[in-house]
Design an enzyme around this catalytic site. Structure first.
Site, PDB file in Angstrom:
ATOM      1  N   LYS A 108      73.101 -83.702  -1.351  1.00 18.54           N
ATOM      2  CA  LYS A 108      73.801 -82.437  -1.112  1.00 18.54           C
ATOM      3  C   LYS A 108      73.155 -81.330  -1.930  1.00 18.54           C
ATOM      4  CE  LYS A 108      77.181 -83.579   1.719  1.00 18.54           C
ATOM      5  NZ  LYS A 108      77.444 -82.916   3.007  1.00 18.54           N
ATOM      6  N   ASN A 141      75.066 -77.949   4.265  1.00 17.77           N
ATOM      7  CA  ASN A 141      76.385 -77.596   4.821  1.00 17.77           C
ATOM      8  C   ASN A 141      76.513 -76.102   5.151  1.00 17.77           C
ATOM      9  OD1 ASN A 141      77.444 -80.245   2.953  1.00 17.77           O
ATOM     10  ND2 ASN A 141      78.170 -80.074   5.062  1.00 17.77           N
ATOM     11  N   GLU A 167      69.425 -80.844   6.719  1.00  9.90           N
ATOM     12  CA  GLU A 167      70.608 -80.835   7.588  1.00  9.90           C
ATOM     13  C   GLU A 167      71.372 -79.518   7.428  1.00  9.90           C
ATOM     14  OE1 GLU A 167      72.703 -84.555   7.410  1.00  9.90           O
ATOM     15  OE2 GLU A 167      74.666 -83.630   7.730  1.00  9.90           O
ATOM     16  N   ASP A 190      74.484 -80.597  12.165  1.00 11.78           N
ATOM     17  CA  ASP A 190      75.723 -81.366  11.948  1.00 11.78           C
ATOM     18  C   ASP A 190      76.920 -80.515  12.389  1.00 11.78           C
ATOM     19  OD1 ASP A 190      77.872 -82.840  11.038  1.00 11.78           O
ATOM     20  OD2 ASP A 190      77.433 -82.638   8.915  1.00 11.78           O
ATOM     21  N   LYS A 214      79.298 -87.493  14.463  1.00  9.01           N
ATOM     22  CA  LYS A 214      80.417 -88.073  13.718  1.00  9.01           C
ATOM     23  C   LYS A 214      81.522 -88.423  14.699  1.00  9.01           C
ATOM     24  CE  LYS A 214      79.932 -86.224   9.092  1.00  9.01           C
ATOM     25  NZ  LYS A 214      78.679 -85.524   8.917  1.00  9.01           N
TER      26      LYS A 214
HETATM   27  O1  LIG Z   1      75.836 -88.288   6.027  1.00  2.00           O
HETATM   28  C1  LIG Z   1      76.152 -88.848   4.965  1.00  2.00           C
HETATM   29  O2  LIG Z   1      75.308 -89.348   4.213  1.00  2.00           O
HETATM   30  C2  LIG Z   1      77.583 -88.995   4.556  1.00  2.00           C
HETATM   31  C3  LIG Z   1      78.594 -88.157   5.233  1.00  2.00           C
HETATM   32  C4  LIG Z   1      78.589 -86.702   4.884  1.00  2.00           C
HETATM   33  O3  LIG Z   1      77.657 -86.210   4.285  1.00  2.00           O
HETATM   34  C5  LIG Z   1      79.762 -85.881   5.206  1.00  2.00           C
HETATM   35  C6  LIG Z   1      81.002 -86.455   5.038  1.00  2.00           C
HETATM   36  C7  LIG Z   1      82.145 -85.738   5.274  1.00  2.00           C
HETATM   37  C8  LIG Z   1      82.064 -84.432   5.687  1.00  2.00           C
HETATM   38  C9  LIG Z   1      80.835 -83.841   5.880  1.00  2.00           C
HETATM   39  C10 LIG Z   1      79.672 -84.544   5.655  1.00  2.00           C
HETATM   40  C11 LIG Z   1      78.384 -83.879   5.990  1.00  2.00           C
HETATM   41  O4  LIG Z   1      77.444 -84.485   6.490  1.00  2.00           O
HETATM   42  O5  LIG Z   1      78.287 -82.677   5.842  1.00  2.00           O
HETATM   43 MG   LIG Z   2      76.316 -82.639   7.048  1.00  2.44          MG
END
Ligand SMILES: O=C(O)CCC(=O)c1ccccc1C(=O)O
Ligand SMILES: [Mg+2]
Length: 323
Positions: A108, A141, A167, A190, A214
């Site tokens: 992250k 994000n 991502e 995502d 997801k």
């Molecule tokens: O993709 C992963 O490694 C774990 C899941 C993850 O990052 C995630 C989990 C919950 C909400 C948002 C996210 C995301 O990918 O942003």
């Molecule tokens: Mg993500």
């Protein structure tokens, strides 16, 4: 269209509340519901900031898991990545070392209040822990502007000695496309898929090289497999921080997809302090084996939420069902 969604009687649901090991996406405690349907146990866990309309696909996914059998598996194990929250470098190293042998790490970045220098140190620490052959991806994000994304991805690609992909660097599909044209790193979408009116727009706009999918936000296995078929991009199945009951459904989806070129983001029970099952679905030697039987949670008493939280979720379930 108003699609009626059936919900279980209140007495038959378990509401859970489990602290996160580190803050993740602003979340410090994960809450959700579990119940047993004719096909097996299921999980319903829309994030707390989602309203009833946004939570409707999550409920469709949960009802599907409770009532439908899983599709046929075409593989018996799923390669998974470890997920590194926006934490200090020494703790990031620990996440890699205790990941159950993951050869891919998702880190992250772009956490509000943190700097690019901190992101670079975290990514460099992950590279050190993973070794030169592992793959590193970052997830912003949607927290960067186009200019910030171009600068950050270039710097992180260096710090990581090669990124597998970046991502959701920016929020809009147009901005993803702009960043994609300007950097030499793959772009994954995502939020642009799971929170979009039109999940195919990213592909039409040539805004991404990889689609993160997801299960709960996309409305279940069947709905997600239809998107997977039509989107025409390589797919990564990722979790929404479910307990092992919900991760089981995402593993079933990943097991059924014809092509799965990248590690999946499904090793996330590690981010929770406890789990619905004493034997968590988690990586061993970098893979989660595809279970041959549906998981039966055997740790419910340890994770049961207090009465107030339970009531809030029962109300929420009623509201989402009324959609
Ligand atoms: O993709 C992963 O490694 C774990 C899941 C993850 O990052 C995630 C989990 C919950 C909400 C948002 C996210 C995301 O990918 O942003
Ligand atoms: Mg993500």
């Amino acid at each position: 269209m108003r699609v009626p969604i059936t919900r279980p009687p209140d007495d038959d649901v378990v509401v859970y509340s489990i602290p996160m090991r580190s803050k993740f996406r602003g979340i410090t405690v994960r809450e959700g519901m579990l119940w047993r349907g004719p096909a097996g146990w299921t999980e319903f866990s829309p994030f707390l900031d989602y309203d009833a309309a946004q939570s409707a696909p999550w409920l469709r996914a949960a009802v599907e898991q409770a009532t439908e059998p899983y599709p046929a598996a075409v593989r018996d194990a799923i390669a998974v990545n470890c997920t590194v929250p926006a934490i200090q470098p020494d703790r990031a190293r620990e996440v890699v070392f205790s990941s159950g042998g993951c050869r891919t790490a998702k880190v992250k970045v772009a956490e509000p209040g943190q700097s690019l220098a901190e992101d670079c140190s975290r990514v460099a620490a992950v590279r050190e822990a993973l070794g030169s052959r592992g793959a590193i991806r970052v997830d912003a994000n949607a927290n960067w502007s186009v200019e910030e994304a171009v600068e950050a991805i270039t710097a992180l690609d260096k710090a990581a000695r090669g990124l597998e992909y970046a991502e959701q660097p920016c929020a809009s599909v147009d901005d993803l496309a702009r960043v994609r044209r300007r950097v030499g790193v793959r772009i994954a979408a995502d939020e642009s898929i799971r929170r979009a009116e039109d999940p195919y727009l990213v592909a039409r706009a040539e805004a991404a090289d990889v689609a993160v999918i997801k299960l709960q936000p996309l409305g279940g296995i069947a709905a997600t497999m239809r998107i997977a078929e039509q989107i025409g991009l390589p797919l990564v199945v990722s979790s929404a921080l479910e307990t092992s009951v919900g991760i089981g459904a995402s593993i079933a989806l990943a097991a059924a997809l014809p092509d799965l070129p990248f590690a999946c983001g499904l090793n996330t029970t590690k981010l929770l302090v406890d789990d619905s099952a004493t034997e968590s679905l988690a990586a061993v030697a970098g893979y989660i084996g595809v279970p041959t039987k549906r998981l039966v949670p055997d740790n419910l008493d340890a994770i049961r939420a207090p009465a107030q939280v339970r009531q809030r979720w029962l109300t929420r379930l009623a509201e989402v069902s009324a959609q």
